[in-house]
Design a protein around this motif. Sequence first.
Motif, mmCIF file in Angstrom:
data_model
loop_
_atom_site.group_PDB
_atom_site.id
_atom_site.type_symbol
_atom_site.label_atom_id
_atom_site.label_comp_id
_atom_site.label_asym_id
_atom_site.label_seq_id
_atom_site.Cartn_x
_atom_site.Cartn_y
_atom_site.Cartn_z
ATOM 1 N N ASN A 124 63.069 67.103 -65.468
ATOM 2 C CA ASN A 124 63.564 65.779 -65.841
ATOM 3 C C ASN A 124 63.014 64.673 -64.935
ATOM 4 N N ASP A 129 67.784 69.751 -67.498
ATOM 5 C CA ASP A 129 68.139 69.451 -66.111
ATOM 6 C C ASP A 129 68.089 70.691 -65.211
ATOM 7 N N ARG A 149 61.250 68.746 -60.698
ATOM 8 C CA ARG A 149 62.208 68.968 -61.789
ATOM 9 C C ARG A 149 61.611 68.517 -63.115
#
Length: 338
Positions: A159, A123, A157
Motif C-alpha cells: 500500500n 495492507d 508495503r
Amino acid sequence: MKYGIIGAGAMGVRYGVMLQENAGVDVDFIDTWEPNVEKIREQGGVTVARDHENRRIVPINIYYPEEYKGHPDVWIVFKKQMQLAEELERDNKAGIFHDDQYVFSAMNGMGHFEKIAKYFPKDNIICGTAMIATRMDGPADIDFMGAEGDEVMHMARYNNEKPDTKTQAIFDDFTNAKLGPVFADEWMGMCMSKVVFNAVTNTLCTMFEMQMGQFIEYPGVRKMSQQLFDEAYDACERAGIYLIATRQEQVDSVISVSKEYKYHFPSMYQDFSKGRPTEVDYINGYIAKIGREHDYVCRTHEFVVQEVHMAEMMRKYHQPQTNVADQNDDTQKAGVRV
C-alpha cells in the motif's frame, strides 16, 4: 512471530533456515513438490551448504498444504511465477490462509503481488527484492552462494504506506536473520529495479549458458547492458515508475555483482538447464508489456524474449550444459561445482 514458508526451494529454504538459526524464530515449510518433501523427511531435514562447503543437514518442519494445521503470523512466498497461481489456490483450499496473516515475497519477475492480493488484504502484503544468490542442486539440497553477511534485500508495503508495527517486526527479524533488509519508500520502483537487473544478467547468461563471471569477460558487456537498461528505464518513466537506482548504477552493479558471484549460474539458467520453463516472460516480457501499454516499443527486450524461447525449443535437439568440464584452477580451489 512465527513464519510459514511457501515453497521449500532455494530461496524459501535460505530465508527459512536463516530465520530459524540466526533469528531464533519458529518456521514451518509448505511444499507441493513430492520428491523434495519426501527427501527432507527421509533424511531428517534439508541439506545446506555455503559455496559447497560445510555441508550439513538442518532439521526443518515440512508439510503438504492439506496436512498443515499451523497458523503462522507471516507467510513468506517463494515459487516460480508460472507455478504461483496454482500453488496459492491449493493452499487456500487447504484452509491455511487467514485474514490476520501478513505475507512477504521477493520472487524474481513481476505479476506475483496481484496474485497474492486475491487471498490477502492489501495492507497485509509486503513486497520485496533479494540480491541473494542461492542454488537448488536437487531435492532437499540447497547451496547458499556468497560469503555470510553479503545478503542484501529491500522491502516495502504494497500500500506504499510507512511500516506499521508488524512490518517493523518482520524487518527486525530479517535483520537478526542476517538477511540485510533495507526499507524502500515505494514498492513498484523497488521491484522494477531488480527486474531490469535480472533482464540483463539472468537472461543473457541463460542465452549463452554462461556463469556471471564469464559474462563480464566480454568487453562489450557494458554497452549491451546500457542498451537493455535504457529501454527499460524509458518504458518505466513513461509509466510513471521511478527506479531506486540510476541507469549508471545499474550498469555498474552488473559488473560488481557478477564479480562477486563469478561462478554462479543465474536462477533462469538453472531452470533452463533442467528442462523447465524460464521466467523470461515475467522479466524482459514484463518490461516490454509496460512499454507497449505506454506507446513505447522495447525492441531489444522483445527480441530477447523470443531468443530465450527459441533456446528453450532447441533443448529437444541438444541438452544445455549443467557443468563446465574445463574448470580452471581458481574454480577448483574455490571448491565450487558449476
